[in-house]
Scaffold this active site. Sequence first.
Site, PDB file in Angstrom:
ATOM      1  N   GLY A  15       0.675  -1.371   0.069  1.00  0.00           N
ATOM      2  CA  GLY A  15      -0.028  -0.071   0.046  1.00  0.00           C
ATOM      3  C   GLY A  15       0.959   1.241  -0.247  1.00  0.00           C
ATOM      4  O   GLY A  15       0.546   2.338   0.666  1.00  0.00           O
ATOM      5  N   SER A  44       8.002   2.695   3.253  1.00  0.00           N
ATOM      6  CA  SER A  44       9.157   3.437   2.604  1.00  0.00           C
ATOM      7  C   SER A  44       8.680   4.646   2.083  1.00  0.00           C
ATOM      8  O   SER A  44       9.421   5.629   1.972  1.00  0.00           O
ATOM      9  CB  SER A  44       9.913   2.591   2.084  1.00  0.00           C
ATOM     10  OG  SER A  44      10.630   1.363   2.599  1.00  0.00           O
ATOM     11  N   SER A  45       7.494   4.772   1.251  1.00  0.00           N
ATOM     12  CA  SER A  45       7.093   5.606   0.577  1.00  0.00           C
ATOM     13  C   SER A  45       6.584   7.039   1.461  1.00  0.00           C
ATOM     14  O   SER A  45       7.189   8.109   1.038  1.00  0.00           O
ATOM     15  CB  SER A  45       5.848   5.322  -0.185  1.00  0.00           C
ATOM     16  OG  SER A  45       6.016   4.331  -1.159  1.00  0.00           O
ATOM     17  N   ALA A  48      10.001   8.445   2.343  1.00  0.00           N
ATOM     18  CA  ALA A  48      10.654   9.186   1.324  1.00  0.00           C
ATOM     19  C   ALA A  48      11.065  10.661   1.512  1.00  0.00           C
ATOM     20  O   ALA A  48       9.949  11.346   1.546  1.00  0.00           O
ATOM     21  CB  ALA A  48      10.122   9.111   0.015  1.00  0.00           C
ATOM     22  N   GLY A  51      12.313  13.363  -3.137  1.00  0.00           N
ATOM     23  CA  GLY A  51      11.520  14.137  -3.888  1.00  0.00           C
ATOM     24  C   GLY A  51      11.288  13.083  -5.296  1.00  0.00           C
ATOM     25  O   GLY A  51      11.759  12.036  -5.273  1.00  0.00           O
ATOM     26  N   ARG A 282      25.940   8.347  -5.109  1.00  0.00           N
ATOM     27  CA  ARG A 282      25.670   7.691  -3.921  1.00  0.00           C
ATOM     28  C   ARG A 282      26.891   6.598  -3.594  1.00  0.00           C
ATOM     29  O   ARG A 282      27.222   6.544  -2.401  1.00  0.00           O
ATOM     30  CB  ARG A 282      24.383   7.213  -3.585  1.00  0.00           C
ATOM     31  CG  ARG A 282      23.514   8.055  -3.380  1.00  0.00           C
ATOM     32  CD  ARG A 282      22.046   7.610  -3.093  1.00  0.00           C
ATOM     33  NE  ARG A 282      21.121   8.837  -3.018  1.00  0.00           N
ATOM     34  CZ  ARG A 282      19.751   8.673  -2.763  1.00  0.00           C
ATOM     35  NH1 ARG A 282      19.216   7.418  -2.775  1.00  0.00           N
ATOM     36  NH2 ARG A 282      18.969   9.591  -2.464  1.00  0.00           N
ATOM     37  N   SER A 381      13.833   6.809  -7.968  1.00  0.00           N
ATOM     38  CA  SER A 381      12.922   5.626  -7.375  1.00  0.00           C
ATOM     39  C   SER A 381      11.445   5.963  -7.255  1.00  0.00           C
ATOM     40  O   SER A 381      10.673   5.137  -7.730  1.00  0.00           O
ATOM     41  CB  SER A 381      13.127   5.208  -5.847  1.00  0.00           C
ATOM     42  OG  SER A 381      13.334   6.359  -5.145  1.00  0.00           O
TER      43      SER A 381
END
Length: 540
Positions: A15, A44-45, A48, A51, A282, A381
């Site tokens: 979800g 995780s969303s 975040a 951006g 990164r 992502s």
Amino acid sequence: MNENIYTPDVVIVGGGVAGLTVALNLAPRKVCVITKNTLGVNTSSSWAQGGIAASIAVEDSHESHIDDTLKTAKGLADETVVRKIIIESNEAIKDLEAIGVQFDKNADGSFNLGLEGAHSFNRIVRSKGDSTGIEIMRGLIEQVKLSDHVTILENVSIDSIMNENNVIYGVVGRFIDKNIPDNHVVIQSSNVVLATGGLGGIYANTTNPRSSYGEGIALAAQAGAILSDMEFVQFHPTGLDFGLDPTPLATEAIRGEGAFLVNQNNERFMIGIHSKNELAPRDIIAQNIFKQIEMGNSVFLDCRHSIGQNFNTSFPQVYSYCLKADIDPANELIPIIPVAHYHIGGVKTDLKGKSSVEGLWCCGEVAATNIHGANRLASNSLLESLVFAKIVANEINSEPLKKQNDTISSSFIKTYKEKTKNRIRAKKYIWQLRSSMMRNLGIVRSQNSILRCLTDIIRIERESHSLSAKLSDMILVSKFIIVGASKRTESRGCHLRADFVSAKPQFLKHIDQTQTTLKKDIQIILNNASQSSKEQILAS
């Protein structure tokens, strides 16, 4: 057995941004979205910060964004996929604004775009500085709750994908918020979408929720799906070293605003390492922070000269964590460590989001779409999740509805009692696994550390006797990463081998795996280990 049976047209496991975007775009088909927690909690969303990368600025272009993505991917990205996703970036932002998501704007109405590592231009679309995930999820959740075609099943853990002869016909799981034995749920559907996120939870230091432990990858592998690039785990350079689990993230946008990386001697150690200094890709930043730590140094973000008194309004999420740790970022250094952040590999899909199993679709971090290659460009992502979610929904909508399989195979209606017993004992083994993965399969690997980790995983598997479904999934996913890391005898992107420090042309390829080949691959690692290596492992 108390069974709850649902029969939607499509079942979505997960979800977050990917799962909810698929659900909204599937209207008017009946959709069931399954989440392990309350919708929007511990995803995780929602966490975040950075951006969405989108080439919106006048001086920017899709071609520049594509070029930056391909360069960062170290030769392993599929340009067709990269081009498809980036060309849709502006449309993805418009879709979110259409449902009420609010992004940071300048006085003239233009986007207040941020800059992150390895980007040629300011192209990060943000909300409230570092609260982008929270704002996007707010908009998506509000829209989903208004949608009659979507049913949300909260606090449900999926234990198995039901499939026969490489064809999907649903999932089976259990409610985990009720203390009722055998409280199972069956969702019959010929289309299953996995949007379960990543696997950072198998590492001791991670920015991911503990519930992100590769569950979707394990489900897909057990259903026979092909996995790809499992060895590529991206470590974010700047986790807040406050002793918390999960580790809070200090968004890359902070360095985009001019913050320095320094050690305890106030030395900017990235100077001379890369032309972009603190805004290098990164993998390079994380590896050099790791080197500093290996040398016995502490590493910090220095925001005093660049952001200073504006920190609390520019980055409210990070500021709140600093306050709790009694650190004033306007006047003090912020201690940081690299942490497991994003899994580039996952379930192999084509450009339509299809896996190798008929009826099984994947989008978001669980999928290996070949956009990121060997190293993900910052803030690509969320963009990938939004674009591929819409692609998956459109593909499913373009196919005629399939007749539901009315017969549920008895082999999938199992008793899961043993998988939910001894949870306290399982936690001990889960911590051992996370510690070993961080120590041995973290930022820097070698054949010895890979063998050491495999030895730990085999011991944990033998001693634990599958105490929980979660532990079993973590063991399985860890094995796939171990095999991928062992096979890729080179350093490329976020996969750094201390014993093979250079990239090799023959490894400009993806490493695919299946559960069928896993046992053989592990035996090969054990057989190839030298006697001295085995003795060294045992001694340690």
